[in-house]
Design a protein around this motif. Structure first.
Motif, PDB file in Angstrom:
ATOM      1  N   ALA A 199       0.843  -1.204   0.000  1.00 23.85           N
ATOM      2  CA  ALA A 199       0.000   0.000   0.000  1.00 23.85           C
ATOM      3  C   ALA A 199       0.876   1.251   0.000  1.00 23.85           C
ATOM      4  O   ALA A 199       0.600   2.214  -0.727  1.00 23.85           O
ATOM      5  CB  ALA A 199      -0.912  -0.003   1.229  1.00 23.85           C
ATOM      6  N   THR A 200       1.961   1.220   0.798  1.00 27.30           N
ATOM      7  CA  THR A 200       2.845   2.387   0.891  1.00 27.30           C
ATOM      8  C   THR A 200       3.460   2.682  -0.484  1.00 27.30           C
ATOM      9  O   THR A 200       3.456   3.823  -0.956  1.00 27.30           O
ATOM     10  CB  THR A 200       3.968   2.123   1.931  1.00 27.30           C
ATOM     11  OG1 THR A 200       3.344   1.749   3.162  1.00 27.30           O
ATOM     12  CG2 THR A 200       4.836   3.337   2.145  1.00 27.30           C
ATOM     13  N   LYS A 201       3.918   1.628  -1.136  1.00 20.56           N
ATOM     14  CA  LYS A 201       4.565   1.790  -2.448  1.00 20.56           C
ATOM     15  C   LYS A 201       3.557   2.305  -3.490  1.00 20.56           C
ATOM     16  O   LYS A 201       3.816   3.269  -4.206  1.00 20.56           O
ATOM     17  CB  LYS A 201       5.125   0.422  -2.876  1.00 20.56           C
ATOM     18  CG  LYS A 201       5.915   0.439  -4.155  1.00 20.56           C
ATOM     19  CD  LYS A 201       6.680  -0.861  -4.309  1.00 20.56           C
ATOM     20  CE  LYS A 201       6.584  -1.428  -5.682  1.00 20.56           C
ATOM     21  NZ  LYS A 201       5.505  -2.298  -6.027  1.00 20.56           N
ATOM     22  N   GLU A 202       2.402   1.683  -3.521  1.00 19.78           N
ATOM     23  CA  GLU A 202       1.422   2.032  -4.558  1.00 19.78           C
ATOM     24  C   GLU A 202       0.774   3.397  -4.310  1.00 19.78           C
ATOM     25  O   GLU A 202       0.535   4.153  -5.247  1.00 19.78           O
ATOM     26  CB  GLU A 202       0.336   0.944  -4.646  1.00 19.78           C
ATOM     27  CG  GLU A 202       0.852  -0.393  -5.156  1.00 19.78           C
ATOM     28  CD  GLU A 202       1.502  -0.277  -6.530  1.00 19.78           C
ATOM     29  OE1 GLU A 202       0.938   0.406  -7.410  1.00 19.78           O
ATOM     30  OE2 GLU A 202       2.600  -0.857  -6.716  1.00 19.78           O
ATOM     31  N   LEU A 203       0.488   3.700  -3.046  1.00 17.40           N
ATOM     32  CA  LEU A 203      -0.148   4.997  -2.762  1.00 17.40           C
ATOM     33  C   LEU A 203       0.797   6.145  -3.133  1.00 17.40           C
ATOM     34  O   LEU A 203       0.353   7.219  -3.524  1.00 17.40           O
ATOM     35  CB  LEU A 203      -0.550   5.090  -1.279  1.00 17.40           C
ATOM     36  CG  LEU A 203      -1.848   4.366  -0.905  1.00 17.40           C
ATOM     37  CD1 LEU A 203      -2.039   4.342   0.604  1.00 17.40           C
ATOM     38  CD2 LEU A 203      -3.075   5.008  -1.569  1.00 17.40           C
ATOM     39  N   ARG A 204       2.103   5.889  -3.021  1.00 18.73           N
ATOM     40  CA  ARG A 204       3.069   6.958  -3.350  1.00 18.73           C
ATOM     41  C   ARG A 204       3.016   7.318  -4.831  1.00 18.73           C
ATOM     42  O   ARG A 204       3.544   8.349  -5.234  1.00 18.73           O
ATOM     43  CB  ARG A 204       4.491   6.532  -2.950  1.00 18.73           C
ATOM     44  CG  ARG A 204       4.686   6.648  -1.448  1.00 18.73           C
ATOM     45  CD  ARG A 204       6.153   6.706  -1.065  1.00 18.73           C
ATOM     46  NE  ARG A 204       6.279   7.143   0.318  1.00 18.73           N
ATOM     47  CZ  ARG A 204       6.870   6.444   1.290  1.00 18.73           C
ATOM     48  NH1 ARG A 204       7.419   5.280   1.018  1.00 18.73           N
ATOM     49  NH2 ARG A 204       6.917   6.921   2.501  1.00 18.73           N
ATOM     50  N   THR A 205       2.371   6.468  -5.644  1.00 21.14           N
ATOM     51  CA  THR A 205       2.256   6.798  -7.074  1.00 21.14           C
ATOM     52  C   THR A 205       1.044   7.710  -7.335  1.00 21.14           C
ATOM     53  O   THR A 205       0.832   8.140  -8.458  1.00 21.14           O
ATOM     54  CB  THR A 205       2.129   5.513  -7.941  1.00 21.14           C
ATOM     55  OG1 THR A 205       0.869   4.882  -7.621  1.00 21.14           O
ATOM     56  CG2 THR A 205       3.266   4.542  -7.703  1.00 21.14           C
ATOM     57  N   LYS A 245      -7.099   6.770  -7.228  1.00 24.07           N
ATOM     58  CA  LYS A 245      -6.616   7.482  -8.420  1.00 24.07           C
ATOM     59  C   LYS A 245      -7.803   8.020  -9.233  1.00 24.07           C
ATOM     60  O   LYS A 245      -7.790   9.144  -9.723  1.00 24.07           O
ATOM     61  CB  LYS A 245      -5.759   6.540  -9.283  1.00 24.07           C
ATOM     62  CG  LYS A 245      -4.369   6.337  -8.688  1.00 24.07           C
ATOM     63  CD  LYS A 245      -3.473   5.503  -9.578  1.00 24.07           C
ATOM     64  CE  LYS A 245      -2.076   5.443  -8.995  1.00 24.07           C
ATOM     65  NZ  LYS A 245      -1.254   4.365  -9.518  1.00 24.07           N
ATOM     66  N   LYS A 246      -8.833   7.189  -9.321  1.00 22.89           N
ATOM     67  CA  LYS A 246     -10.043   7.584 -10.056  1.00 22.89           C
ATOM     68  C   LYS A 246     -10.693   8.787  -9.352  1.00 22.89           C
ATOM     69  O   LYS A 246     -11.104   9.757  -9.997  1.00 22.89           O
ATOM     70  CB  LYS A 246     -11.002   6.384 -10.044  1.00 22.89           C
ATOM     71  CG  LYS A 246     -12.014   6.382 -11.159  1.00 22.89           C
ATOM     72  CD  LYS A 246     -12.621   5.000 -11.268  1.00 22.89           C
ATOM     73  CE  LYS A 246     -14.113   5.112 -11.506  1.00 22.89           C
ATOM     74  NZ  LYS A 246     -14.807   3.858 -11.302  1.00 22.89           N
ATOM     75  N   ALA A 247     -10.752   8.687  -8.023  1.00 20.97           N
ATOM     76  CA  ALA A 247     -11.384   9.750  -7.230  1.00 20.97           C
ATOM     77  C   ALA A 247     -10.625  11.073  -7.407  1.00 20.97           C
ATOM     78  O   ALA A 247     -11.221  12.126  -7.543  1.00 20.97           O
ATOM     79  CB  ALA A 247     -11.427   9.350  -5.764  1.00 20.97           C
ATOM     80  N   VAL A 248      -9.305  10.979  -7.424  1.00 20.33           N
ATOM     81  CA  VAL A 248      -8.492  12.186  -7.568  1.00 20.33           C
ATOM     82  C   VAL A 248      -8.831  12.869  -8.899  1.00 20.33           C
ATOM     83  O   VAL A 248      -9.005  14.087  -8.953  1.00 20.33           O
ATOM     84  CB  VAL A 248      -6.992  11.834  -7.494  1.00 20.33           C
ATOM     85  CG1 VAL A 248      -6.128  13.004  -7.912  1.00 20.33           C
ATOM     86  CG2 VAL A 248      -6.638  11.411  -6.063  1.00 20.33           C
ATOM     87  N   MET A 273      -8.173  -0.355  -3.723  1.00 25.56           N
ATOM     88  CA  MET A 273      -8.232   0.941  -3.036  1.00 25.56           C
ATOM     89  C   MET A 273      -7.395   1.985  -3.777  1.00 25.56           C
ATOM     90  O   MET A 273      -7.846   3.118  -3.988  1.00 25.56           O
ATOM     91  CB  MET A 273      -7.721   0.814  -1.602  1.00 25.56           C
ATOM     92  CG  MET A 273      -7.622   2.160  -0.913  1.00 25.56           C
ATOM     93  SD  MET A 273      -6.846   2.111   0.704  1.00 25.56           S
ATOM     94  CE  MET A 273      -5.148   1.743   0.294  1.00 25.56           C
ATOM     95  N   VAL A 274      -6.201   1.593  -4.186  1.00 24.72           N
ATOM     96  CA  VAL A 274      -5.315   2.554  -4.854  1.00 24.72           C
ATOM     97  C   VAL A 274      -5.933   2.985  -6.186  1.00 24.72           C
ATOM     98  O   VAL A 274      -5.965   4.187  -6.514  1.00 24.72           O
ATOM     99  CB  VAL A 274      -3.905   1.951  -5.060  1.00 24.72           C
ATOM    100  CG1 VAL A 274      -3.015   2.919  -5.838  1.00 24.72           C
ATOM    101  CG2 VAL A 274      -3.259   1.618  -3.712  1.00 24.72           C
ATOM    102  N   ALA A 275      -6.496   2.033  -6.926  1.00 27.59           N
ATOM    103  CA  ALA A 275      -7.116   2.371  -8.211  1.00 27.59           C
ATOM    104  C   ALA A 275      -8.304   3.307  -7.999  1.00 27.59           C
ATOM    105  O   ALA A 275      -8.472   4.295  -8.733  1.00 27.59           O
ATOM    106  CB  ALA A 275      -7.565   1.085  -8.916  1.00 27.59           C
ATOM    107  N   ALA A 276      -9.104   3.017  -6.985  1.00 26.05           N
ATOM    108  CA  ALA A 276     -10.271   3.855  -6.707  1.00 26.05           C
ATOM    109  C   ALA A 276      -9.831   5.248  -6.260  1.00 26.05           C
ATOM    110  O   ALA A 276     -10.460   6.253  -6.610  1.00 26.05           O
ATOM    111  CB  ALA A 276     -11.145   3.203  -5.633  1.00 26.05           C
TER     112      ALA A 276
END
Ligand SMILES: Cc1ncc(COP(=O)(O)O)c(C=O)c1O
Length: 419
Positions: free
Chosen positions: A325-331, A412-415, A407-410
Motif C-alpha cells: 500500500a505504501t509503495k502504490e499509494l506513493r504513485t 486514483k479515479k477519485a483524484v 483501493m489505490v485504483a479507486a
C-alpha cells in the motif's frame, strides 16, 4: 493450506481465513465489500458470532448470583474466558483481568482511580502527542480534579516519540512530580509501534505508575504484560475479532489492591450498610453491575481463534499489505503519507492535495471500499501534522493485495474526479 499436525496453523492461508468471516460475502453498492477499517473495529469470525448467540440460546442467566444450573454455567463460561484472556497476555493471576466495556472505560477507570489514589496539586501525568482522545481526556479530567498537570512527549515528523535513551531525553521526561505515564502501545492513526518497554523501565526507576493503551497492539502482536513490566494495560474486544462493548483492564495485583473502586453497585461489594460499604475481592471490586456476559464469552472465543494461528504470520501478512500500500499509494499524485515510522502495524494514513478526505471516503465507499476518514480521535496529532483529517486504511489477516490495489485504483479515479 494449514498445518494439520499442529494445533497452531503455522502456514498462512488468506482464503482459509476469509472463509471464516461471513461479512466478507456482503455486497456494498452492488460491489464485494473491501473492508479496510479494521483499526476502527475488526470483523468477527463465525466462531465468535456463534459463541455469543450460543450463550443466549443455551445458558443465558446472570453470573455469580444464583445457585441454579444456568447461572452456574454462565458463571463458569465467563470465568473460563477470564482465564483464557489471562493466558493470552501472560498475567500472573486471572483476577488481574478486569472486564470493562472497552479501552475507553478501562482508561477512565485507571485515571479516575489512580487520580484519587495518587494525584495532588503540582503532580504531573505524562502522555505522548500521538494519544487517542481516550488516553487524553480521562487524564485531563483527573488532572483538573486534583490540580495536576498534563505533560506531553512531542512527536517527530515520521510519527515517533521525540525522545531517546541515547541522549538522555527519555530520562529527562521524569521529574519528582511525575506520578503516571500513560502511553499507547501502537498509534491508531499512524500505525507506529512504540518502544514502550524501554520507557516503562525508565518510568519504574522513577517510581512512576505506567498505563498502556493497547487497543491497537493486541490484535497484531504477542502482548506479555509481565515482560512489558507495565502496571495497567487496556484493550477492547471489538478490535481483536470479539464483540463490541467488552474490554479489559489488566492490572498488577498489588496496585489493583491499593486502587479505590471506580463505580459502585452490585457485584463489587462485600458488605453494605448505610454507614459504610466494604468491597469485594479482585477483580469484582472493579466490576460493578451485570457484565456483558455474551461479550466476555465472545472475547474468550476470539482469543482462542487468534491462538489457533501464528500471530507473527498474521502480522507478517499485514506488513506485506502495508508495504504494498505504501509503495502504490506513493504513485498517487499529491499524496502524502502521515506516519512513516520504521516500526508500524498495518495502518496507513494519508492526505491528498486538493482532495478532502470525506469526499475521497465517500467515493471509495461507492466502490464497496470501507476506509476511515477524519481525525481518528487524535485531534492534537492532526494539529501536529497540520491537517484536519486523513484517510486511513487498516489491515486484517483477511485482506489481500488485490484489495489494496482496488483501493489505490479507486483513489486514483477519485483524484481525477475531485481535482
Ligand atoms: C489507540 C486507541 N485507544 C483507545 C481507543 C478507544 O477504544 P474503544 O472505543 O473501544 O473504547 C481506540 C479506538 O479506536 C484506539 O484506537
Amino acid at each position: 493450506m494449514t498445518n494439520s499436525t499442529s494445533a497452531v496453523k503455522t502456514v498462512f492461508d488468506v482464503e482459509e481465513i476469509r472463509a471464516q468471516f461471513p461479512i466478507l460475502k456482503v455486497l456494498v453498492h452492488g460491489k464485494p465489500l473491501v473492508y479496510l477499517d479494521n483499526a476502527a473495529t475488526s470483523q468477527k469470525p463465525r466462531r465468535v458470532i456463534k459463541a455469543g448467540s450460543a450463550y443466549y440460546a443455551t445458558i443465558n442467566a446472570n453470573v455469580h448470583r444464583g445457585v441454579h444450573t444456568l447461572s452456574t454455567l454462565a458463571t463458569d463460561a465467563q470465568e473460563a474466558a477470564r482465564e483464557t484472556v489471562r493466558g493470552h497476555i501472560n498475567a500472573r493471576h486471572a483476577h488481574e483481568v478486569i472486564f470493562t466495556s472497552g479501552t475507553t472505560a478501562s482508561i477512565n477507570l485507571a485515571a479516575s482511580s489512580l487520580g484519587q489514589l495518587l494525584l495532588k496539586p503540582g503532580d504531573e501525568v505524562l502522555i505522548t502527542g500521538m494519544e487517542h482522545h481516550a488516553n487524553i481526556v480521562p487524564w485531563q479530567l483527573a488532572c483538573e480534579r486534583y490540580g495536576a498537570t498534563l505533560k506531553v512527549i512531542p512527536i517527530t515528523e515520521s510519527g515517533e516519540w521525540e525522545i531517546s535513551r541515547s541522549d538522555d531525553r527519555m530520562i529527562r521526561q521524569f521529574t519528582e512530580h511525575t506520578k503516571v505515564l500513560a502511553i499507547s502501545h501502537v498509534s491508531n492513526t499512524l500505525g507506529t509501534i512504540n518502544p514502550i518497554k524501554e520507557l516503562i523501565a525508565e518510568a519504574k526507576k522513577h517510581g512512576v505508575i505506567t498505563v498502556v493503551d493497547g487497543a491497537q497492539a493486541i490484535p497484531h502482536m504477542h502482548v506479555d504484560v509481565q515482560d512489558l513490566g507495565c502496571d495497567l494495560y487496556a484493550f477492547s474486544g471489538h478490535k481483536m475479532y470479539a464483540p463490541t462493548g467488552i474490554g479489559v483492564l489488566y492490572g498488577r495485583e498489588e496496585l489493583l489492591e491499593q486502587m479505590p473502586p471506580w463505580q459502585g453497585g452490585g457485584e463489587m461489594i462485600d458488605q453494605v450498610t448505610f454507614a459504610k460499604t466494604t468491597y469485594a475481592k479482585l477483580p469484582f471490586k472493579f466490576e460493578a453491575g451485570t457484565p456483558h456476559i455474551a461479550g466476555i464469552i465472545g472475547l474468550g472465543e476470539a482469543v482462542r481463534w487468534l491462538q489457533d494461528y501464528d500471530i507473527d504470520a498474521m502480522a507478517a501478512h499485514e506488513h506485506t499489505l502495508l508495504e504494498h500500500a505504501t509503495k502504490e499509494l506513493r504513485t498517487v499524485e499529491g499524496l502524502r503519507i502521515i506516519g512513516t515510522a520504521k516500526e508500524k502495524v498495518g495502518v496507513i494514513s494519508f492526505v491528498i492535495e486538493g482532495v478532502h478526505h470525506y469526499d475521497l471516503g465517500t467515493l471509495l465507499d461507492q466502490q464497496g471500499i470501507a476506509v476511515r476518514t477524519g481525525h481518528h480521535c487524535t485531534q492534537p496529532l492532526m494539529e501536529r501534522f497540520g491537517v484536519s483529517g486523513t484517510t486511513r486504511a487498516s489491515f486484517a489477516p483477511f485482506n489481500t493485495i488485490d484489495e489494496v490495489d482496488a483501493m489505490v485504483a479507486a483513489a486514483k479515479k477519485a483524484v481525477k474526479m475531485l481535482r
